[in-house]
Design a protein around this motif. Structure first.
Motif, PDB file in Angstrom:
ATOM      1  N   GLY A 114      10.812   2.528  -3.397  1.00 36.16           N
ATOM      2  CA  GLY A 114      11.634   1.856  -2.943  1.00 36.16           C
ATOM      3  C   GLY A 114      12.962   1.044  -3.754  1.00 36.16           C
ATOM      4  N   ALA A 115      12.557   0.952  -4.792  1.00 34.17           N
ATOM      5  CA  ALA A 115      13.605  -0.328  -5.806  1.00 34.17           C
ATOM      6  C   ALA A 115      14.946   0.395  -5.508  1.00 34.17           C
ATOM      7  N   GLN A 116      15.740  -0.416  -5.242  1.00 29.01           N
ATOM      8  CA  GLN A 116      16.988  -0.073  -5.472  1.00 29.01           C
ATOM      9  C   GLN A 116      17.839  -0.477  -6.123  1.00 29.01           C
ATOM     10  N   GLY A 117      19.488  -0.334  -6.920  1.00 29.82           N
ATOM     11  CA  GLY A 117      19.809  -1.032  -7.453  1.00 29.82           C
ATOM     12  C   GLY A 117      19.972  -1.341  -8.805  1.00 29.82           C
ATOM     13  N   LEU A 118      19.014  -0.284  -9.584  1.00 28.99           N
ATOM     14  CA  LEU A 118      18.470  -0.025 -10.538  1.00 28.99           C
ATOM     15  C   LEU A 118      19.481  -0.875 -12.143  1.00 28.99           C
ATOM     16  N   THR A 119      18.884  -1.410 -12.698  1.00 29.78           N
ATOM     17  CA  THR A 119      19.406  -1.785 -14.147  1.00 29.78           C
ATOM     18  C   THR A 119      18.630  -1.752 -15.284  1.00 29.78           C
ATOM     19  N   THR A 127       0.814  -1.128   0.165  1.00 20.33           N
ATOM     20  CA  THR A 127       0.088  -0.356  -0.176  1.00 20.33           C
ATOM     21  C   THR A 127       0.939   1.477   0.130  1.00 20.33           C
ATOM     22  N   ARG A 128       2.499   1.628   0.624  1.00 24.71           N
ATOM     23  CA  ARG A 128       2.819   2.484   0.765  1.00 24.71           C
ATOM     24  C   ARG A 128       3.516   2.219  -0.369  1.00 24.71           C
ATOM     25  N   ALA A 129       4.222   1.912  -1.668  1.00 24.72           N
ATOM     26  CA  ALA A 129       4.489   1.619  -2.500  1.00 24.72           C
ATOM     27  C   ALA A 129       4.054   2.160  -3.476  1.00 24.72           C
ATOM     28  N   LYS A 130       2.433   1.478  -3.750  1.00 28.08           N
ATOM     29  CA  LYS A 130       1.316   2.000  -4.457  1.00 28.08           C
ATOM     30  C   LYS A 130       0.814   3.260  -4.503  1.00 28.08           C
ATOM     31  N   ARG A 131       1.267   4.258  -2.757  1.00 27.86           N
ATOM     32  CA  ARG A 131       0.200   5.715  -2.632  1.00 27.86           C
ATOM     33  C   ARG A 131       1.659   6.675  -3.263  1.00 27.86           C
ATOM     34  N   GLU A 132       3.403   5.923  -3.037  1.00 29.66           N
ATOM     35  CA  GLU A 132       4.011   6.310  -3.356  1.00 29.66           C
ATOM     36  C   GLU A 132       4.283   6.749  -4.379  1.00 29.66           C
ATOM     37  N   ALA A 133       3.905   5.347  -5.875  1.00 29.25           N
ATOM     38  CA  ALA A 133       4.567   5.552  -7.007  1.00 29.25           C
ATOM     39  C   ALA A 133       3.572   6.119  -7.632  1.00 29.25           C
ATOM     40  N   LEU A 134       1.754   6.526  -6.578  1.00 30.60           N
ATOM     41  CA  LEU A 134       1.198   7.096  -7.644  1.00 30.60           C
ATOM     42  C   LEU A 134       1.375   8.939  -7.170  1.00 30.60           C
ATOM     43  N   ASP A 135       1.882   8.925  -6.444  1.00 24.09           N
ATOM     44  CA  ASP A 135       2.563  10.237  -6.052  1.00 24.09           C
ATOM     45  C   ASP A 135       2.923  10.967  -6.948  1.00 24.09           C
ATOM     46  N   ALA A 136       4.127   9.716  -7.269  1.00 21.36           N
ATOM     47  CA  ALA A 136       5.513  10.617  -8.204  1.00 21.36           C
ATOM     48  C   ALA A 136       4.851  11.106 -10.174  1.00 21.36           C
ATOM     49  N   MET A 137       3.833   9.922 -10.122  1.00 26.85           N
ATOM     50  CA  MET A 137       3.228  10.312 -11.543  1.00 26.85           C
ATOM     51  C   MET A 137       2.293  11.150 -11.609  1.00 26.85           C
ATOM     52  N   GLY A 194      12.447 -11.261  -9.875  1.00 25.76           N
ATOM     53  CA  GLY A 194      12.068 -10.644 -11.371  1.00 25.76           C
ATOM     54  C   GLY A 194      11.793  -9.411 -12.020  1.00 25.76           C
ATOM     55  N   ALA A 195      11.569  -9.048 -13.146  1.00 30.98           N
ATOM     56  CA  ALA A 195      11.621  -7.738 -14.305  1.00 30.98           C
ATOM     57  C   ALA A 195      10.795  -6.250 -13.234  1.00 30.98           C
ATOM     58  N   LEU A 196      10.857  -5.965 -12.620  1.00 33.64           N
ATOM     59  CA  LEU A 196       9.902  -4.379 -12.129  1.00 33.64           C
ATOM     60  C   LEU A 196       8.613  -3.886 -12.911  1.00 33.64           C
ATOM     61  N   ALA A 197       8.844  -3.676 -13.907  1.00 33.57           N
ATOM     62  CA  ALA A 197       8.641  -2.574 -15.023  1.00 33.57           C
ATOM     63  C   ALA A 197       9.039  -3.134 -16.710  1.00 33.57           C
ATOM     64  N   ARG A 198       8.599  -2.903 -17.184  1.00 33.87           N
ATOM     65  CA  ARG A 198       8.022  -3.656 -18.898  1.00 33.87           C
ATOM     66  C   ARG A 198       7.831  -1.563 -19.396  1.00 33.87           C
ATOM     67  N   GLY A 199       8.443  -1.296 -20.127  1.00 39.08           N
ATOM     68  CA  GLY A 199       7.863  -0.450 -21.229  1.00 39.08           C
ATOM     69  C   GLY A 199       8.388   0.326 -22.488  1.00 39.08           C
ATOM     70  N   GLY A 200       7.938   0.783 -22.734  1.00 37.52           N
ATOM     71  CA  GLY A 200       7.975   1.198 -24.253  1.00 37.52           C
ATOM     72  C   GLY A 200       7.105   1.606 -25.597  1.00 37.52           C
ATOM     73  N   THR A 201       7.688   2.021 -26.933  1.00 35.82           N
ATOM     74  CA  THR A 201       6.231   2.324 -27.856  1.00 35.82           C
ATOM     75  C   THR A 201       6.172   1.136 -28.726  1.00 35.82           C
ATOM     76  N   TYR A 202       4.516   2.086 -28.318  1.00 30.49           N
ATOM     77  CA  TYR A 202       3.707   0.621 -29.637  1.00 30.49           C
ATOM     78  C   TYR A 202       2.341   1.249 -29.993  1.00 30.49           C
ATOM     79  N   LEU A 216       9.805   3.768  -9.935  1.00 32.02           N
ATOM     80  CA  LEU A 216      10.787   2.585  -8.948  1.00 32.02           C
ATOM     81  C   LEU A 216      11.172   3.358  -7.970  1.00 32.02           C
ATOM     82  N   GLU A 217      11.952   4.250  -7.494  1.00 31.30           N
ATOM     83  CA  GLU A 217      12.807   4.664  -6.348  1.00 31.30           C
ATOM     84  C   GLU A 217      11.703   5.101  -5.458  1.00 31.30           C
TER      85      GLU A 217
END
Length: 368
Positions: free
Chosen positions: A155-160, A24-34, A280-288, A151-152
């Motif tokens: 709380g994600a760290q060490g992103l690739t 819940t905390r991660a979701k709230r922080e993500a929505l605030d960032a966007m 596993g992968a945290l996110a995936r995106g691109g053009t479509y 993602l930051e």
């Protein structure tokens, strides 16, 4: 042997208080960032008519839908397995007249009929952002930066960030490195598996250098430059350089120009985000292209549950015990100040056994 009545189906699980609180905390922080970047949240329904939902998904993706009959209309309904197609529908209908580019974000549960071989979960909390009406380098740069910031914030760290070019083989096959139409798909398969022998057998010998154009972005780009292809790759190489530079100090950037997993319906650019300790992968995106309208779009999707193993345990929170004779006005004031309270239901309630750290004495909390 009798099956336990409370056994959950494969791929489904309960999230108990500490895990639920972290998500819940991660979701709230993500929505605030966007939201901070001007992305407006929309909330499409969990269930739609199957024909509409499946029509905006690829055939392979539509096979994951859970279907049932609507008792009201007697039409087939489906539980969404991906929110992105719903964003396309909203852009095409309710927001068709809104100025472009359209910036939307979302968060919600999705469910799949069966699990993916690489991910046994059949229910996930999905969130993401879509920039509808643009798939330029500037749009990609914005979405890529927003994905990292989101993602930051979670709380994600060490992103690739692993970059890819989903239509690279099609582009080369139609021009500088010709392939017969029936050979394109086999060549893609062998490139994705990095099988040099299989690639030659599939008739893609000229594509062998692409197998080695992977790894840290600087090294991979040098190898990609060596392929040349009559200058067909120049603009892509330049674009990747700019994107990689924009992420300096924020994430490790790698390149696999022929990666296909999860990018079947993307156009000319894609990326996958990984984090230290995540499953596993945290996110995936691109053009479509938005199904049906064909409108250009750029976006990303995150699955919060995959980040959970990498999140530190939530810090213990103070809890204020309210005796049966407490003043409700005082309790409301303390909650407004940030206290978390727990009401006694009987005189015999034990505040320590109930997890409380403080007790209300008169008008002020005292530590137990």
């Amino acid at each position: 042997m009798t099956e336990p009545e409370d056994l959950l189906p494969i791929g489904l699980e309960d999230r108990l208080p500490r895990e639920a609180a972290a998500i819940t905390r991660a979701k709230r922080e993500a929505l605030d960032a966007m939201d901070a970047h001007g992305y407006d949240r929309v909330r499409p329904p969990l269930i739609e008519f199957e024909r509409s939902l499946a029509g905006r998904m690829g055939h392979e993706s539509a096979r994951t839908l859970c279907r049932f009959v609507d008792p009201a209309s007697l039409r087939t309904l489906a539980v969404r397995s991906d929110i992105t197609p719903q964003i396309g529908r909203i852009a095409d209908t309710g927001l068709s007249q809104a100025p472009r580019p359209l910036r939307l974000c979302y968060a919600g549960e999705v469910a799949a009929l069966s699990a993916d071989q690489l991910d046994p979960a059949r229910q996930r909390l999905q969130l993401g952002a879509e920039l509808v009406g643009a798939d330029t380098l500037e749009a990609i740069s914005e979405i890529l930066s927003l994905a990292v910031e989101t993602l930051e914030a979670m709380g994600a760290q060490g992103l690739t960030i692993d970059l890819t070019l989903p239509d690279l083989v099609d582009t080369l096959a139609a021009g500088p490195m010709p392939l017969a139409p029936e050979r394109i798909e086999p060549v893609k398969v062998e490139l994705d598996s990095k099988d040099a022998g299989g690639l030659v057998a599939a008739g893609g010998e000229t594509y062998l250098p692409l197998i080695h154009a992977t790894g840290p972005v600087d090294t991979a780009l040098e190898r990609l430059r060596a392929i040349d292809a009559g200058g067909a790759l120049a603009s892509r190489i330049s674009g990747i350089e700019k994107l990689a530079k924009s992420l300096e100090g924020r994430a490790r950037v790698t390149l696999d120009p022929t990666e296909r997993h999860g990018f079947k319906y993307y156009s000319w650019f894609g990326f996958t985000a990984y984090g230290a300790g995540a499953s596993g992968a945290l996110a995936r995106g691109g053009t479509y292209r938005v199904q049906r309208s064909g409108e250009a779009a750029t976006g990303f999707t995150c699955y919060l549950d995959r980040l959970l193993p990498a999140l530190p345990p939530a810090p213990a929170r103070d809890m204020l015990f309210l005796p049966t004779d407490h003043d409700p006005a005082v309790a409301r004031r303390l909650r407004a100040e940030g206290w978390r309270t727990l009401n006694a239901l009987t005189e015999g309630d034990d505040p320590r056994a109930l997890g409380c750290t403080h007790r209300l004495a008169g008008a002020e909390p005292t530590r137990l």
